[in-house]
Scaffold this active site. Structure first.
Site, short mmCIF file in Angstrom:
data_model
loop_
_atom_site.label_atom_id
_atom_site.label_comp_id
_atom_site.label_asym_id
_atom_site.label_seq_id
_atom_site.Cartn_x
_atom_site.Cartn_y
_atom_site.Cartn_z
N HIS A 255 22.69 -21.70 -17.17
CA HIS A 255 22.34 -22.92 -16.44
C HIS A 255 21.36 -22.59 -15.31
O HIS A 255 21.46 -21.55 -14.68
CB HIS A 255 23.59 -23.55 -15.83
CG HIS A 255 24.53 -24.11 -16.86
ND1 HIS A 255 25.86 -23.78 -16.91
CD2 HIS A 255 24.33 -24.98 -17.87
CE1 HIS A 255 26.44 -24.43 -17.89
NE2 HIS A 255 25.53 -25.16 -18.50
N GLY A 256 20.45 -23.51 -15.05
CA GLY A 256 19.50 -23.33 -13.97
C GLY A 256 18.23 -22.65 -14.45
O GLY A 256 18.02 -22.43 -15.63
N ASP B 65 29.66 -34.13 -20.04
CA ASP B 65 29.35 -32.70 -20.03
C ASP B 65 30.57 -31.88 -19.61
O ASP B 65 31.66 -32.41 -19.42
CB ASP B 65 28.16 -32.48 -19.09
CG ASP B 65 27.32 -31.28 -19.45
OD1 ASP B 65 27.63 -30.60 -20.44
OD2 ASP B 65 26.33 -31.02 -18.74
N HIS B 66 30.36 -30.59 -19.40
CA HIS B 66 31.40 -29.59 -19.12
C HIS B 66 32.66 -30.14 -18.43
O HIS B 66 32.59 -30.69 -17.33
CB HIS B 66 30.83 -28.50 -18.22
CG HIS B 66 29.75 -27.70 -18.86
ND1 HIS B 66 30.01 -26.57 -19.60
CD2 HIS B 66 28.41 -27.87 -18.88
CE1 HIS B 66 28.87 -26.08 -20.05
NE2 HIS B 66 27.88 -26.84 -19.63
N ASP C 86 35.08 -27.77 -22.05
CA ASP C 86 34.59 -26.40 -21.87
C ASP C 86 35.74 -25.54 -21.39
O ASP C 86 35.98 -25.40 -20.19
CB ASP C 86 33.43 -26.38 -20.87
CG ASP C 86 32.92 -24.96 -20.63
OD1 ASP C 86 33.47 -24.01 -21.24
OD2 ASP C 86 31.99 -24.81 -19.82
N HIS D 168 23.05 -25.23 -24.40
CA HIS D 168 23.23 -25.47 -22.97
C HIS D 168 22.26 -24.59 -22.19
O HIS D 168 21.77 -23.58 -22.68
CB HIS D 168 24.66 -25.15 -22.55
CG HIS D 168 25.64 -26.22 -22.93
ND1 HIS D 168 26.63 -26.65 -22.10
CD2 HIS D 168 25.77 -26.94 -24.06
CE1 HIS D 168 27.34 -27.59 -22.69
NE2 HIS D 168 26.84 -27.78 -23.90
N GLY D 169 21.98 -25.01 -20.96
CA GLY D 169 21.09 -24.22 -20.12
C GLY D 169 19.67 -24.22 -20.64
O GLY D 169 18.99 -23.19 -20.63
N GLY D 170 19.18 -25.40 -21.07
CA GLY D 170 17.85 -25.47 -21.67
C GLY D 170 16.70 -25.44 -20.68
O GLY D 170 15.58 -25.08 -21.04
N SER E 108 27.92 -35.25 -16.04
CA SER E 108 28.89 -34.23 -15.63
C SER E 108 29.97 -34.92 -14.80
O SER E 108 29.85 -36.11 -14.44
CB SER E 108 28.20 -33.16 -14.79
OG SER E 108 27.75 -33.72 -13.57
N ASN F 204 20.60 -29.42 -23.70
CA ASN F 204 20.85 -29.98 -22.38
C ASN F 204 19.68 -29.72 -21.44
O ASN F 204 19.10 -28.63 -21.44
CB ASN F 204 22.12 -29.37 -21.78
CG ASN F 204 23.38 -29.87 -22.44
OD1 ASN F 204 23.33 -30.49 -23.50
ND2 ASN F 204 24.51 -29.61 -21.83
N ILE F 205 19.38 -30.72 -20.62
CA ILE F 205 18.35 -30.55 -19.60
C ILE F 205 18.81 -31.29 -18.35
O ILE F 205 19.14 -32.47 -18.40
CB ILE F 205 16.97 -31.05 -20.10
CG1 ILE F 205 15.90 -30.84 -19.03
CG2 ILE F 205 17.02 -32.49 -20.58
CD1 ILE F 205 14.49 -31.05 -19.53
N ASP F 206 18.85 -30.57 -17.25
CA ASP F 206 19.31 -31.15 -15.99
C ASP F 206 18.46 -30.64 -14.83
O ASP F 206 17.83 -31.41 -14.12
CB ASP F 206 20.79 -30.80 -15.77
CG ASP F 206 21.38 -31.44 -14.52
OD1 ASP F 206 20.79 -32.40 -14.00
OD2 ASP F 206 22.45 -30.98 -14.05
N THR F 207 18.41 -29.32 -14.66
CA THR F 207 17.69 -28.73 -13.53
C THR F 207 16.23 -29.19 -13.50
O THR F 207 15.71 -29.58 -12.45
CB THR F 207 17.76 -27.20 -13.60
OG1 THR F 207 19.13 -26.79 -13.67
CG2 THR F 207 17.12 -26.57 -12.38
N GLU G 154 27.19 -25.12 -13.13
CA GLU G 154 26.76 -26.52 -13.18
C GLU G 154 27.90 -27.40 -12.71
O GLU G 154 28.96 -27.46 -13.31
CB GLU G 154 26.35 -26.91 -14.60
CG GLU G 154 25.86 -28.36 -14.69
CD GLU G 154 25.32 -28.69 -16.06
OE1 GLU G 154 24.60 -29.69 -16.17
OE2 GLU G 154 25.61 -27.97 -17.02
#
Length: 359
Positions: free
Chosen positions: A226-227, A107-108, A142, A264-266, A61, A286-289, A180
């Site tokens: 997201h989250g 990313d975004h 985005d 997104h927001g996986g 990001s 996507n995986i972040d949190t 995000e």
């Protein structure tokens, strides 16, 4: 059946990137796209991919890229650009050694971050002149908060710079809920917000305007956020993805899955909904949190168990040195291992384990 495509290990771009997407869609699996903020995250992603014999997507990001360059850099835009470039160089240097194929992505990027994307493209063009290959596999714009006309016209303008480099563009239609790295809003009303559900007609228009220019992928919103939120707050409707694929195929052919779709927001999503989305042609989730938490939880547990080592150099009770415990290599490695364990789960959920194209 024909033999599976085999690609050289390392960063994939151009035709190899498109071959990887086709293999995912034909094979009914998807790749985790993991946000990273430093070398520990990148190394953990590469380790997990190699362990699971899967290809993977590494992405940054704008905030992650800035952090990678160091918060001490006063020029925030340059930090975002150079942080992303530095991370890409790190991946190029090491990915082949891990024996998997890696997609490099950012990313975004909303309207205000277009200069970040253009700065990275400038570095990519220079890299292409020197090596014949782009620096990144793809970038994302985005512009879902803008009008559809502006969104698509600006995406078309940027894609015209990316296509000659063999790069792809990821676009967003509809709005992924949550926030995000400053993009989006933490207000959540997924059950009643029509903007969280992309209209197939908008996807068709994007296909008609962008596909003649170059390769692109679509983050089409189907209620994803997201989250991680309490169960019941997020109403995923993967059938929207299927409707978009069907409409484009009906008008323009290209098989049952003419669109390259991303999710997104996986983090925290129901496994059944993940499987349905993959079945409709999602090749990237996507995986972040979840990986952030896995990294932090592993380190936090160690700190709590060894509190004295994070308060004293010498144990006040025993008089023994505590260096082996507070050495950053000790606890940062635990964070990496926590990420690897969480990614083991992601590779399994997406059906990607054991399916690397690296030959």
């Amino acid at each position: 059946m024909s033999a599976p495509t085999r690609l050289k290990p390392g960063v994939v771009t151009g035709e190899d990137y498109r071959a990887l997407i086709a293999a995912c869609q034909d094979g009914g699996y998807a790749l985790p796209a993991v946000n990273v903020v430093g070398t520990n995250g990148i190394n953990a992603v590469l380790e997990a991919a190699a362990k699971n014999r899967s290809d993977v997507i590494v992405q940054l990001s704008n905030g992650g890229a800035r952090f990678y360059a160091g918060e001490g850099m006063k020029d925030a835009l340059q930090a975002r650009i150079l942080g992303a470039v530095s991370a890409a160089q790190h991946v190029h240097l090491l990915a082949e050694q891990y024996g998997v194929c890696v997609v490099l992505h950012t990313d975004h990027a909303n309207k205000g971050l277009i200069p970040w994307v253009e700065g990275m493209i400038g570095h990519g063009e220079e890299h292409f002149r020197r090596t014949g290959r782009p620096l990144f596999s793809s970038h994302m714009l985005d512009l879902s908060e803008e009008s559809l006309d502006f969104n698509l016209s600006e995406c078309a303008r940027v894609l015209k710079r990316l296509a000659p480099l063999g790069m792809s563009l990821e676009i967003e239609l509809g709005v992924t809920g949550g926030e995000e790295d400053g993009i989006g809003s933490e207000d959540l009303d997924a059950a009643n917000n029509a903007h969280l559900y992309t209209q197939p007609e908008d996807v068709l228009r994007a296909y008609e305007e962008l596909s003649p220019i170059g390769h692109f992928s679509v983050a089409a919103s189907f209620g994803n956020v997201h989250g991680v939120y309490a169960p019941g707050n997020v109403k995923l409707r993967p059938e929207i993805l299927g409707a978009s694929q069907s409409l484009v195929a009906e008008r323009h052919g290209g098989g049952a899955k003419p669109l390259a779709l991303v999710f997104h927001g996986g983090s925290g999503s129901e496994k059944e909904k993940i499987a349905q989305a993959v079945g409709f042609g999602v090749f990237k989730m996507n995986i972040d949190t979840d990986t952030q938490f896995a990294f932090a939880e592993s380190i936090g547990g160690f700190v709590l168990e060894n509190e004295a080592a994070f308060r004293h150099q010498i144990d006040p009770q025993s008089g023994k040195p505590l260096k082996k415990l507070y050495d950053p290599r000790k606890w940062l490695r635990l964070g990496e291992q926590g990420m690897v364990r969480r990614l083991d789960e992601a590779f399994a959920d997406l059906g990607a384990a054991g399916k690397s194209l690296a030959g």
